[in-house]
Design a protein around this motif. Structure first.
Motif, PDB file in Angstrom:
ATOM      1  N   ALA A 122      99.590  65.383  -8.238  1.00 22.94           N
ATOM      2  CA  ALA A 122     100.888  64.893  -8.715  1.00 22.94           C
ATOM      3  C   ALA A 122     101.973  65.140  -7.676  1.00 22.94           C
ATOM      4  N   LEU A 123     101.918  66.276  -6.985  1.00 14.72           N
ATOM      5  CA  LEU A 123     102.915  66.571  -5.958  1.00 14.72           C
ATOM      6  C   LEU A 123     102.788  65.609  -4.784  1.00 14.72           C
ATOM      7  N   LEU A 124     101.563  65.342  -4.342  1.00 16.83           N
ATOM      8  CA  LEU A 124     101.369  64.382  -3.255  1.00 16.83           C
ATOM      9  C   LEU A 124     101.803  62.985  -3.663  1.00 16.83           C
ATOM     10  N   ASP A 125     101.771  62.696  -4.962  1.00 20.87           N
ATOM     11  CA  ASP A 125     102.216  61.392  -5.450  1.00 20.87           C
ATOM     12  C   ASP A 125     103.700  61.140  -5.197  1.00 20.87           C
ATOM     13  N   THR A 126     104.468  62.176  -4.898  1.00 23.82           N
ATOM     14  CA  THR A 126     105.877  61.984  -4.587  1.00 23.82           C
ATOM     15  C   THR A 126     106.069  61.500  -3.158  1.00 23.82           C
ATOM     16  N   LEU A 127     104.998  61.478  -2.366  1.00 18.43           N
ATOM     17  CA  LEU A 127     105.060  61.051  -0.975  1.00 18.43           C
ATOM     18  C   LEU A 127     104.368  59.701  -0.799  1.00 18.43           C
ATOM     19  N   ASP A 128     104.690  59.034   0.278  1.00 18.05           N
ATOM     20  CA  ASP A 128     104.143  57.706   0.543  1.00 18.05           C
ATOM     21  C   ASP A 128     102.931  57.785   1.470  1.00 18.05           C
ATOM     22  N   GLY A 129     101.959  56.929   1.196  1.00 20.32           N
ATOM     23  CA  GLY A 129     100.917  56.675   2.173  1.00 20.32           C
ATOM     24  C   GLY A 129      99.746  57.616   2.201  1.00 20.32           C
ATOM     25  N   TRP A 130      99.558  58.438   1.157  1.00 22.13           N
ATOM     26  CA  TRP A 130      98.432  59.363   1.149  1.00 22.13           C
ATOM     27  C   TRP A 130      97.220  58.752   0.451  1.00 22.13           C
ATOM     28  N   THR A 131      96.058  58.921   1.066  1.00 17.21           N
ATOM     29  CA  THR A 131      94.784  58.641   0.411  1.00 17.21           C
ATOM     30  C   THR A 131      94.290  59.953  -0.194  1.00 17.21           C
ATOM     31  N   VAL A 132      93.804  59.892  -1.438  1.00 17.41           N
ATOM     32  CA  VAL A 132      93.345  61.105  -2.124  1.00 17.41           C
ATOM     33  C   VAL A 132      91.916  60.902  -2.610  1.00 17.41           C
ATOM     34  N   HIS A 133      91.003  61.730  -2.116  1.00 14.47           N
ATOM     35  CA  HIS A 133      89.600  61.712  -2.535  1.00 14.47           C
ATOM     36  C   HIS A 133      89.325  62.923  -3.427  1.00 14.47           C
ATOM     37  N   VAL A 134      88.622  62.693  -4.527  1.00 11.06           N
ATOM     38  CA  VAL A 134      88.248  63.775  -5.445  1.00 11.06           C
ATOM     39  C   VAL A 134      86.749  63.656  -5.715  1.00 11.06           C
ATOM     40  N   PRO A 135      85.903  64.167  -4.818  1.00 13.49           N
ATOM     41  CA  PRO A 135      84.451  64.068  -5.022  1.00 13.49           C
ATOM     42  C   PRO A 135      84.000  64.870  -6.231  1.00 13.49           C
ATOM     43  N   GLY A 136      82.875  64.424  -6.805  1.00 12.40           N
ATOM     44  CA  GLY A 136      82.311  65.114  -7.952  1.00 12.40           C
ATOM     45  C   GLY A 136      80.972  65.757  -7.667  1.00 12.40           C
ATOM     46  N   HIS A 137      80.546  65.736  -6.407  1.00 14.46           N
ATOM     47  CA  HIS A 137      79.227  66.268  -6.032  1.00 14.46           C
ATOM     48  C   HIS A 137      79.250  66.548  -4.531  1.00 14.46           C
ATOM     49  N   PRO A 138      78.489  67.540  -4.046  1.00  9.71           N
ATOM     50  CA  PRO A 138      78.474  67.826  -2.610  1.00  9.71           C
ATOM     51  C   PRO A 138      78.116  66.633  -1.738  1.00  9.71           C
ATOM     52  N   ASP A 139      77.161  65.781  -2.180  1.00 10.44           N
ATOM     53  CA  ASP A 139      76.818  64.593  -1.391  1.00 10.44           C
ATOM     54  C   ASP A 139      78.020  63.671  -1.246  1.00 10.44           C
ATOM     55  N   GLU A 140      78.765  63.515  -2.339  1.00 12.59           N
ATOM     56  CA  GLU A 140      79.970  62.680  -2.292  1.00 12.59           C
ATOM     57  C   GLU A 140      81.022  63.305  -1.395  1.00 12.59           C
ATOM     58  N   ALA A 141      81.117  64.637  -1.444  1.00 15.94           N
ATOM     59  CA  ALA A 141      82.084  65.330  -0.594  1.00 15.94           C
ATOM     60  C   ALA A 141      81.794  65.054   0.882  1.00 15.94           C
ATOM     61  N   GLU A 142      80.524  65.100   1.262  1.00 15.96           N
ATOM     62  CA  GLU A 142      80.175  64.818   2.655  1.00 15.96           C
ATOM     63  C   GLU A 142      80.556  63.395   3.037  1.00 15.96           C
ATOM     64  N   THR A 143      80.211  62.426   2.185  1.00 11.46           N
ATOM     65  CA  THR A 143      80.540  61.030   2.467  1.00 11.46           C
ATOM     66  C   THR A 143      82.040  60.836   2.609  1.00 11.46           C
ATOM     67  N   LEU A 144      82.799  61.394   1.679  1.00  9.80           N
ATOM     68  CA  LEU A 144      84.246  61.193   1.688  1.00  9.80           C
ATOM     69  C   LEU A 144      84.914  61.953   2.828  1.00  9.80           C
ATOM     70  N   LEU A 145      84.380  63.108   3.204  1.00  5.52           N
ATOM     71  CA  LEU A 145      84.897  63.813   4.378  1.00  5.52           C
ATOM     72  C   LEU A 145      84.738  62.966   5.637  1.00  5.52           C
ATOM     73  N   ARG A 146      83.573  62.373   5.760  1.00  3.34           N
ATOM     74  CA  ARG A 146      83.346  61.522   6.934  1.00  3.34           C
ATOM     75  C   ARG A 146      84.263  60.305   6.911  1.00  3.34           C
ATOM     76  N   HIS A 147      84.434  59.697   5.734  1.00  3.64           N
ATOM     77  CA  HIS A 147      85.395  58.596   5.599  1.00  3.64           C
ATOM     78  C   HIS A 147      86.781  59.043   6.051  1.00  3.64           C
ATOM     79  N   ALA A 148      87.187  60.213   5.578  1.00  3.53           N
ATOM     80  CA  ALA A 148      88.536  60.697   5.844  1.00  3.53           C
ATOM     81  C   ALA A 148      88.769  60.924   7.331  1.00  3.53           C
ATOM     82  N   VAL A 149      87.825  61.574   7.991  1.00  4.25           N
ATOM     83  CA  VAL A 149      87.991  61.865   9.412  1.00  4.25           C
ATOM     84  C   VAL A 149      87.993  60.574  10.224  1.00  4.25           C
TER      85      VAL A 149
END
Length: 303
Positions: A122-149
């Motif tokens: 909610a705090l980041l929602d006050t700013l513009d231009g942020w992508t927010v990933h919320v993985p639900g599993h370690p495999d998803e976390a790895e995929t989304l980390l790689r996407h993010a970087v």
């Protein structure tokens, strides 16, 4: 099974080896997980000590020199404590970084309120231009980390949690996934809330969407789902209740609809207890979710 945070350190260590642009900025928390990375890349692994404002400021400086900094600590120390630096050093200067949090809303209850951050998204929602990933599993976390970087110079927040779904899903880093289809409402389950949402809606005639990237909000997926399941929408989020209510309302602005935002309540629970006790106290266990979803979707639209 390893946790999302267990997966984080080897993934980032590999990224440091693979990409000379990647840098890592720490504030003591998690530093012991990167001893070998520091030995191999002393110029790109920096521990600023327990100075969280400097943590974000240093990452901004790195980004402005062309590096892709990954910044890691507890969510309360990464988003809340240095928020001015997130707003100015990254946002105002248009400097990209990947903020990766631990602790989530109440992963470590014994740490007390200082280590809880249900209001981070909610705090980041006050700013513009942020992508927010919320993985639900370690495999998803790895995929989304790689996407993010790999996301150029974008500003990205990756929210890691100890709570995990039993199995990972094929996540895109963009779109919601349709996990179940029905005709009497839409439930959007975010990250680690999917298993509880599926258990809560077992036998109910509702569509379940799975969201691991919540900003930008996938308005198209929600509109497609409501076209066949009706416009009663329940958001099940692992952070502050109602965080995505405005986004859902905007997605359905041209049609009559109702939105129920379920998540962490605003009341501070001072008896810290255990994780599962916090989950139940906020009505986010499967039994409580079923009661609340059933009660909401049983009311005819327009009433």
């Amino acid at each position: 099974m390893d946790t999302m945070r267990d997966r984080f350190s080897p993934v980032v260590t590999r990224l440091l080896d693979e990409d000379p642009r990647v840098a890592l900025v720490l504030a003591e928390v998690g530093a012991d997980r990167f001893t070998e990375a520091l030995r191999r890349h002393p110029d790109r692994v920096v521990n600023v000590g327990i100075r969280e404002q400097l943590l974000v400021g240093a990452a901004s400086g790195m980004a402005l020199t062309g590096l892709r900094p990954v910044v890691h600590t507890f969510a309360s120390f990464l988003v809340e404590r240095p928020f001015e630096q997130v707003k100015l050093d990254l946002g105002h200067q248009d400097a990209g970084a990947v903020l990766v949090s631990a602790g989530a809303s109440f992963d470590w209850p014994a740490g007390g309120h200082t280590h809880m951050a249900p209001g981070d998204v909610a705090l980041l929602d006050t700013l513009d231009g942020w992508t927010v990933h919320v993985p639900g599993h370690p495999d998803e976390a790895e995929t989304l980390l790689r996407h993010a970087v790999a996301a150029g110079d974008d500003k990205v927040y990756v929210r890691l949690s100890l709570k995990s779904n039993a199995t990972g899903r094929p996540v895109h880093g963009q779109r919601f996934l349709t996990v179940r289809e029905g005709r009497a409402g839409v439930v959007v389950a975010v990250g680690p809330m999917l298993d509880a949402a599926l258990a809560a809606t077992e036998g109910l005639d509702v569509t379940v969407l799975y969201a691991t990237t919540v900003r930008p909000f996938d308005a198209d997926a929600l509109r497609r789902a409501t076209a066949t399941a009706g416009t009663d929408v329940v958001l099940v989020e692992p952070y502050l209740a109602g965080t995505s209510t405005a986004a859902a309302n905007d997605a359905l602005a041209d049609v009559p609809h109702r939105v129920l935002g379920l998540g962490v309540g605003r009341a501070e629970l001072r008896r810290y207890g255990q994780f599962e006790e916090h989950l139940a106290a906020h009505g986010l266990d499967a039994r409580s979710l079923r009661e609340r979803i059933t009660r909401f979707t049983a009311v005819p639209s327009g009433v």
